[in-house]
Write a protein that holds these residues in place. Structure first.
Motif, PDB file in Angstrom:
ATOM      1  N   SER A 538       0.845  -1.201   0.000  1.00 48.96           N
ATOM      2  CA  SER A 538       0.000   0.000   0.000  1.00 48.96           C
ATOM      3  C   SER A 538       0.881   1.253   0.000  1.00 48.96           C
ATOM      4  N   ASN A 539       0.218   2.378  -0.287  1.00 48.28           N
ATOM      5  CA  ASN A 539       0.909   3.679  -0.208  1.00 48.28           C
ATOM      6  C   ASN A 539       0.178   4.523   0.830  1.00 48.28           C
ATOM      7  N   GLU A 540       0.856   4.786   1.931  1.00 47.70           N
ATOM      8  CA  GLU A 540       0.229   5.610   2.975  1.00 47.70           C
ATOM      9  C   GLU A 540       1.029   6.890   3.107  1.00 47.70           C
ATOM     10  N   ASN A 541       0.442   7.954   2.620  1.00 48.97           N
ATOM     11  CA  ASN A 541       1.105   9.273   2.706  1.00 48.97           C
ATOM     12  C   ASN A 541       2.528   9.236   2.157  1.00 48.97           C
ATOM     13  N   ASP A 542       2.657   8.748   0.957  1.00 47.50           N
ATOM     14  CA  ASP A 542       3.948   8.673   0.270  1.00 47.50           C
ATOM     15  C   ASP A 542       4.932   7.747   0.954  1.00 47.50           C
ATOM     16  N   LYS A 545       4.350   0.765   1.821  1.00 44.85           N
ATOM     17  CA  LYS A 545       4.411  -0.190   2.919  1.00 44.85           C
ATOM     18  C   LYS A 545       4.127  -1.601   2.403  1.00 44.85           C
ATOM     19  N   SER A 608       7.049  -5.519   8.605  1.00 43.37           N
ATOM     20  CA  SER A 608       6.652  -4.512   7.628  1.00 43.37           C
ATOM     21  C   SER A 608       7.875  -3.742   7.151  1.00 43.37           C
ATOM     22  N   GLU A 610       8.874  -0.240   5.273  1.00 43.67           N
ATOM     23  CA  GLU A 610       8.367   1.069   4.865  1.00 43.67           C
ATOM     24  C   GLU A 610       9.458   1.760   4.068  1.00 43.67           C
TER      25      GLU A 610
END
Ligand code: ADP
Length: 622
Positions: A538-542, A545, A608, A610
């Motif tokens: 996913s992409n969470e705030n650039d 992840k 995870s 990031e």
């Protein structure tokens, strides 16, 4: 330091004390000089008093002399009166006697003389101004008086004596009374000296007049009358007795002690039964009468003055001393304060030096430490790189079994397809033989792909950081682990996002991380009948992840704390090196990202990754 300060301060105090000692000595010396010079001072003031006395003496002498001179010619003038000679010729003529007496009284009153009287050639008084008084001279004979004998011899004369009739001291002038060039009698005039003495008594000084024998016949002091300055000679005493000049019983020497003060002045001490008096004396001679006039000024005021000057001097000395003492004590205090300041400054400077030295040592040791750290870091990096490599080799070892399994299978298939193709060609079943050859070609492709992966994995990464298609990397990793997944009977669920997501990283290294995480998940779920492994992207705030979750036992507390430490492993020897997660952690950190581990609530572990999302232009450059 403290001791040094004390010593200096004590030195300052000692310095001040010696100053005070000197000052006290100077003061004592000054006062001693004053005491020694006190007699000199007294003499100075005595001399001054004496000089003032001399002025008074001159005035008194002038008055005395003028009185003497005033009376001197008078007897001769009076003697010229014809009635005197007439009375001398007719002494029994009562009319003439009365007339002469009256005239003589009138003359005495006018001249302010005490007596005027006429004597015949025997010295008998025929007429006198005192004819009316109880103690009249009339009928008295003065033939024993020198002034009578001298005038009878034809000379004017004068004489000082105590009046035998009146009991008054007086000065006698006499002149002959002439008739036909013959001395027929003597006229005498007497004046008393009490008036002078009264005037003298009004001043502070004592005055006295002595005759040639040193007998005091006039004085402001009554008790000095007829006293002598020295014992009288026998001749002198005989003359006085003969002429009845002074009462012989009173001719006693005065108890006087003289010492010269200077060439004109004398210090005199007069002692009586009742007291001792001190005077400064000066004297002057009246040569024509042979008298000496003395003035005795009291020495007391001069002494008082000398003492007053001495007192003022001592006070001044003490005042100056006090002022100097104040100045000295102030100076001593300032010196002491300066010394304390200097000592404090020294102390400060020394402390600063000591601290600076300490700091220098600390700096040097810090610098050495920094150097050591730096070289340790450097060694660590080298070791890490080597470890990464070792990890890769380890993974390679693990993979090689799977790979050989993967390769052996197509190789066996290739051999059987090739054998079959040969048989089919012998039987001229060419289309089937061609199909077999096509299958062989595909199998060769597959083998080439597997060896390609292997080469990539073993090579030291030369790549930089760039935009990487995360989903493609995950796909590659899953594919690399295909054999292992299959042998475990496991499934890897990958929720592929609709659009590709690009992260900043190195493709091969990220692939290595993913292989590691997935292999660990497979190992953790080894004992499960239905192992679940899922990968999410996913992409969470650039932030790109990637999470790998499994249904394994999860991580213990201790394992969570050190799971990323090198050589931490729970696997049996020979199975795990404990390097995979440590290497992966460093790789992700190198990309500017983070690798984290946690336990899932429902059981199992989650790892995870990031990574920073790649910027659009970075993607365009791909
Ligand atoms: P190795 O796999 O050689 O032991 P790793 O660094 O990959 O080295 O892993 C270290 C340890 O972390 C493993 O021995 C294991 O105990 C633990 N571990 C790793 N992944 C998981 C997981 N998904 N579930 C439970 N434990 C894990």
């Amino acid at each position: 330091m403290h001791t040094a300060r004390m010593t200096r301060t004590r030195f300052g105090t000692a310095f001040a004390r010696s100053d005070f000692g000197r000052l006290t000595a100077a003061l004592v010396l000054a006062v001693a000089i004053g005491v020694v010079s006190l007699p000199w001072l007294e003499r100075h003031f005595l001399a001054k008093t004496g000089v003032q006395g001399m002025d008074t003496l001159n005035l008194s002498v002038a008055g005395l002399r003028s009185a003497l001179n005033r009376f001197e010619p008078l007897p001769a003038l009076i003697a010229e009166r014809p009635e005197l000679a007439r009375l001398l010729r007719n002494p029994a003529n009562p009319l003439l006697f009365a007339q002469v007496n009256a005239r003589l009284k009138e003359t005495a009153d006018r001249l302010e003389a005490s007596d005027v009287y006429l004597m015949d050639k025997r010295g008998m008084t025929l007429a006198a101004s005192s004819y009316l008084k109880d103690l009249s001279f009339v009928g008295k004979s003065f033939d024993y008086r020198p002034y009578f004998t001298e005038s009878l011899a034809g000379l004017p004369s004068r004489y000082f004596a105590l009046g035998t009739t009146s009991g008054e001291r007086g000065y006698f002038y006499a002149a002959p009374v002439w008739e036909d060039a013959q001395v027929v009698g003597v006229l005498a005039l007497k004046f008393t000296v009490d008036g002078f003495e009264d005037a003298w008594r009004s001043g502070p000084s004592e005055l006295m007049v002595t005759d040639a024998n040193g007998v005091v016949f006039m004085s402001s002091r009554q008790d000095w009358h007829f006293r002598t300055l020295a014992p009288l000679s026998a001749d002198a005493l005989e003359g006085i007795q003969r002429t009845r000049q002074y009462p012989p019983a009173r001719l006693k020497p005065l108890a006087i002690n003289s010492e010269p003060l200077n060439d004109r002045l004398t210090r005199v001490t007069a002692t009586s039964d009742t007291r001792t008096e001190h005077f400064v004396e000066s004297q002057t001679l009246l040569p024509d009468v042979g008298w000496r006039v003395h003035i005795l000024s009291p020495a007391g005021p001069a002494r008082t003055q000398a003492l007053a000057v001495f007192g003022v001097y001592v006070m001044l000395v003490l005042l100056i001393g006090l002022a100097l003492a104040l100045v000295l004590s102030r100076r001593a205090r300032i010196l002491e304060r300066l010394e304390v300041q200097r000592a404090t400054q020294d102390l400060l400077e020394r402390r600063v030096r000591e601290r600076t030295a300490d700091l220098n040592v600390a700096n040097a040791s810090l610098r050495t430490e920094v150097e050591e750290r730096r070289s340790a870091e450097h060694r660590l990096r080298i070791t890490q790189k080597e470890l990464i490599q070792a990890g890769k080799l380890a993974a390679l070892g693990q993979l090689s079994a799977a790979i050989s399994h993967e390769i052996n299978q197509p190789l066996a298939a290739v051999k059987s397809y090739a054998d079959n193709a040969a048989l089919l060609m012998d039987r001229e079943r060419l289309p089937e033989a061609r199909e077999n050859l096509t299958r062989i070609s595909k199998l060769a492709d597959r083998i080439a792909a597997i060896s390609g992966h292997l080469r990539n994995f073993a090579r030291r990464p030369q790549e930089g950081i760039a935009a990487v298609d995360a989903a493609a990397v995950i796909d590659d990793a899953i594919e690399l682990l295909g054999a292992k997944i299959k042998s475990r009977g496991a499934q890897i669920k990958f929720d592929r996002p609709a659009a590709p997501l690009f992260a900043m990283g190195g493709q091969l290294r990220l692939q290595q991380v993913m292989v590691n995480l997935l292999a660990n998940a497979l190992d953790a779920t080894e004992d499960k009948d239905q192992p679940h492994i899922a990968v999410a992207l996913s992409n969470e705030n650039d932030i790109i992840k990637i999470t790998v979750t499994d249904s394994g036992p999860g991580l213990s507390e201790a394992a969570l704390a050190q799971v990323f430490d090198p050589f931490f492993t729970t696997k049996e020897p020979g199975k795990g090196l404990g390097l995979g997660l440590s290497i992966s952690f460093n790789i992700v950190e190198d990309f500017g990202g983070h690798l984290r581990a946690r336990n899932l609530d429902q059981g199992g572990a989650e790892f995870s990754v990031e990574l920073p999302a790649a910027a659009p232009q970075g993607i365009a450059a791909q």
